[in-house]
Write a protein that holds these residues in place. Structure first.
Motif, PDB file in Angstrom:
ATOM      1  N   MET A   5     -32.527   0.932 -23.222  1.00 21.87           N
ATOM      2  CA  MET A   5     -32.869   1.913 -22.188  1.00 21.87           C
ATOM      3  C   MET A   5     -31.632   2.722 -21.816  1.00 21.87           C
ATOM      4  O   MET A   5     -30.575   2.179 -21.561  1.00 21.87           O
ATOM      5  N   SER A   6     -31.763   4.043 -21.813  1.00 25.26           N
ATOM      6  CA  SER A   6     -30.642   4.882 -21.422  1.00 25.26           C
ATOM      7  C   SER A   6     -30.627   5.052 -19.913  1.00 25.26           C
ATOM      8  O   SER A   6     -31.662   4.993 -19.257  1.00 25.26           O
ATOM      9  N   HIS A   7     -29.433   5.253 -19.374  1.00 25.92           N
ATOM     10  CA  HIS A   7     -29.279   5.426 -17.939  1.00 25.92           C
ATOM     11  C   HIS A   7     -28.567   6.742 -17.675  1.00 25.92           C
ATOM     12  O   HIS A   7     -27.617   7.091 -18.380  1.00 25.92           O
ATOM     13  N   PRO A   8     -28.996   7.489 -16.642  1.00 31.25           N
ATOM     14  CA  PRO A   8     -28.340   8.757 -16.340  1.00 31.25           C
ATOM     15  C   PRO A   8     -26.878   8.592 -15.921  1.00 31.25           C
ATOM     16  O   PRO A   8     -26.074   9.480 -16.148  1.00 31.25           O
ATOM     17  N   PHE A   9     -26.551   7.447 -15.308  1.00 32.45           N
ATOM     18  CA  PHE A   9     -25.205   7.260 -14.766  1.00 32.45           C
ATOM     19  C   PHE A   9     -24.656   5.891 -15.162  1.00 32.45           C
ATOM     20  O   PHE A   9     -25.400   5.009 -15.591  1.00 32.45           O
ATOM     21  N   SER A  10     -23.358   5.724 -14.979  1.00 36.54           N
ATOM     22  CA  SER A  10     -22.688   4.518 -15.469  1.00 36.54           C
ATOM     23  C   SER A  10     -22.617   3.397 -14.437  1.00 36.54           C
ATOM     24  O   SER A  10     -23.167   2.330 -14.638  1.00 36.54           O
ATOM     25  N   LEU A  11     -21.925   3.632 -13.330  1.00 35.70           N
ATOM     26  CA  LEU A  11     -21.633   2.541 -12.394  1.00 35.70           C
ATOM     27  C   LEU A  11     -21.932   2.946 -10.958  1.00 35.70           C
ATOM     28  O   LEU A  11     -21.515   4.008 -10.503  1.00 35.70           O
ATOM     29  N   CYS A  12     -22.627   2.060 -10.250  1.00 38.80           N
ATOM     30  CA  CYS A  12     -22.827   2.194  -8.818  1.00 38.80           C
ATOM     31  C   CYS A  12     -22.310   0.914  -8.156  1.00 38.80           C
ATOM     32  O   CYS A  12     -22.563  -0.186  -8.660  1.00 38.80           O
ATOM     33  N   ILE A  13     -21.577   1.055  -7.065  1.00 39.65           N
ATOM     34  CA  ILE A  13     -21.082  -0.097  -6.321  1.00 39.65           C
ATOM     35  C   ILE A  13     -21.788  -0.137  -4.970  1.00 39.65           C
ATOM     36  O   ILE A  13     -21.827   0.872  -4.258  1.00 39.65           O
ATOM     37  N   VAL A  14     -22.358  -1.287  -4.633  1.00 40.32           N
ATOM     38  CA  VAL A  14     -23.037  -1.459  -3.349  1.00 40.32           C
ATOM     39  C   VAL A  14     -22.255  -2.479  -2.535  1.00 40.32           C
ATOM     40  O   VAL A  14     -22.013  -3.600  -3.000  1.00 40.32           O
ATOM     41  N   VAL A  15     -21.866  -2.101  -1.321  1.00 41.38           N
ATOM     42  CA  VAL A  15     -21.076  -2.977  -0.452  1.00 41.38           C
ATOM     43  C   VAL A  15     -21.860  -3.245   0.824  1.00 41.38           C
ATOM     44  O   VAL A  15     -22.152  -2.323   1.587  1.00 41.38           O
ATOM     45  N   ASP A  16     -22.198  -4.511   1.053  1.00 40.43           N
ATOM     46  CA  ASP A  16     -22.946  -4.884   2.256  1.00 40.43           C
ATOM     47  C   ASP A  16     -22.758  -6.369   2.497  1.00 40.43           C
ATOM     48  O   ASP A  16     -22.575  -7.138   1.536  1.00 40.43           O
ATOM     49  N   ASP A  17     -22.794  -6.775   3.760  1.00 43.52           N
ATOM     50  CA  ASP A  17     -22.610  -8.199   4.056  1.00 43.52           C
ATOM     51  C   ASP A  17     -23.918  -8.969   4.074  1.00 43.52           C
ATOM     52  O   ASP A  17     -23.945 -10.149   4.417  1.00 43.52           O
ATOM     53  N   ASP A  18     -25.022  -8.314   3.687  1.00 49.13           N
ATOM     54  CA  ASP A  18     -26.346  -8.948   3.643  1.00 49.13           C
ATOM     55  C   ASP A  18     -26.751  -9.138   2.181  1.00 49.13           C
ATOM     56  O   ASP A  18     -26.950  -8.162   1.453  1.00 49.13           O
ATOM     57  N   ALA A  19     -26.893 -10.384   1.768  1.00 47.13           N
ATOM     58  CA  ALA A  19     -27.213 -10.679   0.364  1.00 47.13           C
ATOM     59  C   ALA A  19     -28.565 -10.105  -0.040  1.00 47.13           C
ATOM     60  O   ALA A  19     -28.752  -9.671  -1.191  1.00 47.13           O
ATOM     61  N   ASP A  20     -29.519 -10.079   0.876  1.00 48.28           N
ATOM     62  CA  ASP A  20     -30.836  -9.523   0.560  1.00 48.28           C
ATOM     63  C   ASP A  20     -30.752  -8.022   0.302  1.00 48.28           C
ATOM     64  O   ASP A  20     -31.433  -7.490  -0.584  1.00 48.28           O
ATOM     65  N   ILE A  21     -29.919  -7.350   1.092  1.00 38.90           N
ATOM     66  CA  ILE A  21     -29.726  -5.912   0.879  1.00 38.90           C
ATOM     67  C   ILE A  21     -29.106  -5.658  -0.486  1.00 38.90           C
ATOM     68  O   ILE A  21     -29.522  -4.753  -1.221  1.00 38.90           O
ATOM     69  N   LEU A  22     -28.125  -6.457  -0.847  1.00 46.38           N
ATOM     70  CA  LEU A  22     -27.470  -6.291  -2.149  1.00 46.38           C
ATOM     71  C   LEU A  22     -28.454  -6.485  -3.295  1.00 46.38           C
ATOM     72  O   LEU A  22     -28.458  -5.716  -4.265  1.00 46.38           O
TER      73      LEU A  22
END
Length: 456
Positions: A1-18
């Protein structure tokens, strides 16, 4: 599967949100990295370029002022100025959201989020980041413009932009899908007196009628069942800057008076609030629809939006720009994917220049990306570009005729049949996502996900 973008970083202190963010954003990015400590995100950004960062505004228990988020936003900008950071907070007050954007955040979302809005916001942020990284390397027009093309048609467009941008006049950009209306809006903002303030984008084709007031005007805590905190609307977020209303032609007729009132009075009243808030915005709108149809669009709103009108030419009317566009895109994607720079033979360039690109510059860019990924050898061949998939002139369109599309070669594979049907719908509607999605019986978000799944 191809992806439009390479890397996204998500920063949050809630594991469910991550977890939720990682699963939701997986179709957009080759990798979605998650972390609870912003310092870990900084460490990653020192070694790898992130196309987008989702950054929580608050970490200490009970904190609501976003001070920690602002600190880490500054650290990320110092490490990678091209990174697009989207601030995310459960306490989406007007003050926090506006302050975040004034300090350099590309956009903001509030928890609990709307999935389609989060996808659209992060996609837009990632596109901005990619543009920042690649904007200096391709050839540019005179004056530092990112608009490519030396044809008379593009010279006229550039002249209009240069005359109108420094004023505060509202501008309406017209043109087929894929002609670069958003790029022109960004160029207008770049050359305006508001360039140091925010350019806030609203895709009116993706805003549901039920969320229209909250999205544009904001709401206060308790205004409705899910209004758990204050939320700044897009009009207020653009205060002092430029508001870009994309796909303005998709705004339903019964909602148009609300937008008109806000623009005329230059004030907005958040949902549930008792007082209006003054706004100072310059409005740039874009559409591929005919706004002269009074049964679909109010003449008084059109009068308010089109002080200056800029019509973008389709690619077929500026074919002399195709060589410059194509070589620029090929070079850009070769650098992005670590591929060698291949020779483009004259016969291949002639065939591509003579092709009628139904999706305009967007379709040409997609073809260039595909060619860079799939080509072999030292030079490109015509087979590397997906010209054969375009319908022949005069050939019947099974979707347009209402007939069921034939299964090519008796191939009853569901994935391939789905791809074929989506491709036909997109071509029929000149890559207008909203219209194609409606005919397919899908939401815009669902169509985007299927397009990503099939590499369209």
């Amino acid at each position: 599967m191809s992806h439009p973008f390479s890397l996204c970083i998500v920063v949050d202190d809630d594991a469910d949100i991550l977890l939720s963010a990682r699963l939701l954003l997986a179709p957009l990015f080759a990798e979605v990295a998650t972390c609870v400590d912003p310092a870990d995100a900084i460490a990653t950004m020192r070694t790898r370029a992130a196309d987008a960062v989702l950054l929580d505004a608050n970490y200490a228990r009970g904190a609501t002022n976003g001070v920690e988020g602002f600190h880490w936003l500054g650290e990320m900008q110092a490490v990678d100025p091209a990174a697009a950071v989207v601030m995310i907070t459960a306490h989406g007050s007007v003050a926090v959201a506006v302050a975040a954007m004034k300090q350099g955040a590309t956009d903001f979302v509030s928890k609990p989020w709307n999935n389609d809005r989060l996808l659209a916001t992060v996609r837009n942020a990632a596109s901005i980041s990619v543009s920042r990284r690649t904007g200096a390397s391709p050839p540019v027009a005179a004056g530092g413009s990112s608009l490519l093309g030396t044809s008379p048609a593009m010279a006229r467009v550039q002249s209009l932009i240069e005359k109108a941008a420094p004023t505060d006049a509202n501008i309406l950009i017209l043109g087929e899908n894929g002609t670069g209306k958003e790029l022109v809006a960004r160029e207008i903002h770049r050359l305006s007196q508001r360039a140091d303030a925010e350019l806030v984008t609203v895709d009116l084709g993706a805003v549901s009628e039920t969320l229209f007031d909250s999205e544009l005007f904001g709401h206060v805590k308790g205004a409705f069942t899910d209004a758990r905190s204050d939320r700044v609307g897009r009009l207020q977020a653009a205060n002092g800057g430029t508001l870009f209303l994309d796909e303005i032609g998709n705004l339903p007729l019964h909602l148009q008076p609300r937008l008109l009132t806000a623009l005329e009075q230059r004030r907005v009243t958040p949902v549930g609030a008792n007082r209006s808030v003054p706004i100072d915005v310059r409005v740039v709108s874009a559409t591929n629809a005919d706004l002269s149809d009074t049964e679909r669009f109010r003449p008084d709103l059109l009068f308010r939006l089109n002080t200056v009108e800029i019509v973008l030419p389709p690619l077929r009317d500026r074919a002399e720009d195709i060589p410059l566009l194509l070589t620029t895109f090929l070079s850009e994607y070769a650098a992005r994917y670590g591929k060698p720079e291949r020779h483009l033979p004259g016969n291949v360039l002639a065939a591509l220049s003579g092709h009628e690109w139904q999706g305009n510059v967007r379709a040409l860019r997609h073809a260039a990306e595909r060619a860079v990924i799939l080509a072999e050898g030292e030079k490109f061949s015509i087979a590397d570009f997906p010209l054969s998939s375009s319908p022949s002139v005069g050939a019947p369109d099974p979707i347009a005729s209402g007939a069921a599309p034939a299964v090519a070669g008796g191939d009853f594979n569901l994935d391939r049949a789905e791809r074929q049907l989506i491709e036909q719908a997109l071509k029929k509607h000149a890559f207008n996502i909203s219209t194609a999605a409606a005919e397919l019986g899908l939401s815009r978000g669902a169509l985007y996900r299927r397009m990503e799944k099939h590499g369209l």
